[in-house]
Motif scaffolding. Structure first.
Motif, short mmCIF file in Angstrom:
data_model
loop_
_atom_site.label_atom_id
_atom_site.label_comp_id
_atom_site.label_asym_id
_atom_site.label_seq_id
_atom_site.Cartn_x
_atom_site.Cartn_y
_atom_site.Cartn_z
N SER A 171 -104.37 -31.87 88.90
CA SER A 171 -103.96 -30.48 88.71
C SER A 171 -102.45 -30.36 88.63
CB SER A 171 -104.50 -29.62 89.86
OG SER A 171 -104.09 -30.12 91.12
N SER A 172 -101.74 -31.49 88.53
CA SER A 172 -100.29 -31.49 88.42
C SER A 172 -99.85 -32.71 87.64
CB SER A 172 -99.65 -31.51 89.81
OG SER A 172 -98.26 -31.80 89.72
N GLN A 217 -100.29 -38.42 91.58
CA GLN A 217 -100.30 -39.88 91.51
C GLN A 217 -101.42 -40.42 90.64
OE1 GLN A 217 -99.79 -42.33 94.86
NE2 GLN A 217 -97.99 -41.27 95.61
N GLY A 218 -102.40 -39.59 90.31
CA GLY A 218 -103.49 -40.08 89.48
C GLY A 218 -104.43 -38.98 89.09
N CYS A 253 -104.12 -41.04 101.09
CA CYS A 253 -104.73 -40.73 99.79
C CYS A 253 -103.63 -40.40 98.79
CB CYS A 253 -105.69 -39.56 99.90
SG CYS A 253 -106.39 -39.04 98.31
N GLY A 254 -103.61 -41.11 97.65
CA GLY A 254 -102.75 -40.73 96.55
C GLY A 254 -103.30 -39.47 95.90
N GLY A 255 -102.52 -38.42 95.81
CA GLY A 255 -103.05 -37.12 95.46
C GLY A 255 -103.27 -36.88 93.98
N THR A 256 -104.05 -35.83 93.71
CA THR A 256 -104.29 -35.37 92.35
C THR A 256 -103.47 -34.11 92.05
OG1 THR A 256 -106.24 -34.23 93.23
CG2 THR A 256 -106.59 -36.35 92.14
N SER A 257 -102.65 -33.69 93.02
CA SER A 257 -101.73 -32.58 92.87
C SER A 257 -100.42 -32.97 93.52
CB SER A 257 -102.30 -31.32 93.52
OG SER A 257 -101.35 -30.26 93.49
N TYR A 258 -99.35 -32.23 93.19
CA TYR A 258 -98.10 -32.49 93.91
C TYR A 258 -98.02 -31.63 95.17
CZ TYR A 258 -93.34 -33.31 95.22
OH TYR A 258 -92.24 -33.67 95.95
N HIS A 270 -102.62 -32.98 97.69
CA HIS A 270 -101.40 -33.73 97.41
C HIS A 270 -101.51 -35.13 98.01
CE1 HIS A 270 -101.00 -32.29 101.47
NE2 HIS A 270 -99.87 -32.94 101.66
N SER A 271 -100.48 -35.93 97.80
CA SER A 271 -100.46 -37.26 98.42
C SER A 271 -100.19 -37.08 99.90
CB SER A 271 -99.38 -38.13 97.78
OG SER A 271 -99.69 -38.39 96.43
N THR A 272 -101.13 -37.50 100.73
CA THR A 272 -101.04 -37.17 102.14
C THR A 272 -101.79 -38.19 102.98
OG1 THR A 272 -101.34 -35.36 103.74
CG2 THR A 272 -103.10 -35.71 102.13
N VAL A 273 -101.78 -37.95 104.27
CA VAL A 273 -102.58 -38.72 105.23
C VAL A 273 -103.62 -37.78 105.81
CG1 VAL A 273 -102.57 -39.97 107.42
CG2 VAL A 273 -100.69 -40.29 105.78
N TYR A 274 -104.87 -38.23 105.81
CA TYR A 274 -105.96 -37.46 106.41
C TYR A 274 -106.31 -38.07 107.77
CZ TYR A 274 -106.70 -35.17 101.91
OH TYR A 274 -106.54 -34.44 100.76
N LYS A 275 -106.65 -37.19 108.70
CA LYS A 275 -107.01 -37.62 110.05
C LYS A 275 -108.43 -37.16 110.38
CE LYS A 275 -105.71 -36.91 114.93
NZ LYS A 275 -104.75 -36.22 115.85
N THR A 276 -109.19 -38.03 111.02
CA THR A 276 -110.49 -37.65 111.57
C THR A 276 -110.49 -37.90 113.07
OG1 THR A 276 -112.89 -37.99 111.48
CG2 THR A 276 -111.51 -39.94 111.12
N THR A 277 -111.17 -37.05 113.80
CA THR A 277 -111.35 -37.25 115.24
C THR A 277 -112.83 -37.34 115.59
OG1 THR A 277 -111.25 -34.85 115.64
CG2 THR A 277 -109.18 -36.09 115.83
N ASP A 278 -113.69 -37.37 114.56
CA ASP A 278 -115.14 -37.42 114.80
C ASP A 278 -115.81 -38.46 113.90
OD1 ASP A 278 -114.94 -36.14 112.37
OD2 ASP A 278 -115.75 -34.22 113.08
N ALA A 279 -115.16 -39.59 113.75
CA ALA A 279 -115.72 -40.72 112.99
C ALA A 279 -116.06 -40.36 111.56
CB ALA A 279 -116.95 -41.29 113.71
N GLY A 280 -115.19 -39.60 110.92
CA GLY A 280 -115.36 -39.32 109.50
C GLY A 280 -116.21 -38.12 109.15
N ASN A 281 -116.77 -37.43 110.14
CA ASN A 281 -117.57 -36.25 109.82
C ASN A 281 -116.71 -35.12 109.26
OD1 ASN A 281 -120.19 -37.19 110.62
ND2 ASN A 281 -119.51 -37.06 112.74
N SER A 282 -115.44 -35.07 109.67
CA SER A 282 -114.52 -34.07 109.14
C SER A 282 -113.13 -34.70 109.06
CB SER A 282 -114.49 -32.81 110.02
OG SER A 282 -114.04 -33.13 111.33
#
Length: 216
Positions: A132-133, A137-138, A160-165, A170-182
């Motif tokens: 969308s930008s 990154q891809g 994650c290399g983002g699909t938007s700026y 965007h290119s960011t870091v995602y965090k989970t505290t429930d083993a990937g459920n969210s």
């Protein structure tokens, strides 16, 4: 343990005096995970390589592929895990691709010792099917470089290399505290982002904007 670019894994259990080569692995080694709830006499280990996730139940002497639920023939782009005496959680990623117009691949989690993997791509993580930008990154999101820990195996981070700026996606870091459920995005590097939470380097201070390159 020592892992090589070619998939060779050497281990020592006598403080480095002697080294033995493990069998059953292929591909450049990314990371090792020890299952702390397993017996010391036959410690369970996991190794993530670009060609798969491998499990040993004999202290690292022999390994077997442990990929049930992961897409067949896809390279592993990230692997990590956390383990304590209560739980072991493993995280892996494969490249994303389009399948009948829908996003396939991405992030997978195993909570049963690598015997089965489930895809963990909920709407709070980037599931865009096109960029969308022009500065993205891809065309598709790509996940790599996990970090997890033994203190809380349910908590992990993935880049994650983002699909938007600009956020979201965007290119960011995602965090989970429930083993990937969210997942929650937690890294906002550009000072123009309203959620900006990263100290400025000299280039960002000068330009008043930033660029997220893939972490090493």
């Amino acid at each position: 343990f020592i892992g090589s670019q070619s998939g060779k894994v050497m281990f020592t259990d006598d403080e480095g005096r002697n080294w033995t080569q493990a069998s059953g692995l292929t591909g450049r080694v990314m990371r090792f995970v020890a299952e702390h709830g397993s017996p010391k006499s036959a410690r369970t280990f996991y190794v993530g390589t670009v060609e798969g996730i491998f499990k040993s139940s004999d202290g690292g002497k022999t390994f077997r592929a442990s990929v049930d639920g992961l897409p067949t023939g896809r390279q592993i782009t990230g692997f990590a895990g956390g383990s304590n005496k209560k739980a072991t959680v493993l995280y892996a990623a494969v490249p994303c691709w389009l399948e009948d117009g829908k996003l396939a691949g991405g992030v997978y989690v195993s909570t049963d010792g690598g015997e089965a993997w489930r895809r963990c791509m909920n709407p709070k993580i980037n599931v865009q099917t096109s960029r969308s930008s022009q500065w993205a990154q891809g065309n598709l999101p790509q996940y790599r470089l996990f970090v997890a820990n033994d203190a809380d195996p349910n908590t992990a981070y993935v880049y994650c290399g983002g699909t938007s700026y600009f956020p979201p996606n965007h290119s960011t870091v995602y965090k989970t505290t429930d083993a990937g459920n969210s997942w929650t995005e937690v890294f906002f590097v550009d000072p123009r982002f309203k959620e900006h939470n990263v100290a400025l380097d000299w280039m960002t201070s000068y330009l008043k904007q930033s660029h997220v390159g893939g972490p090493i």
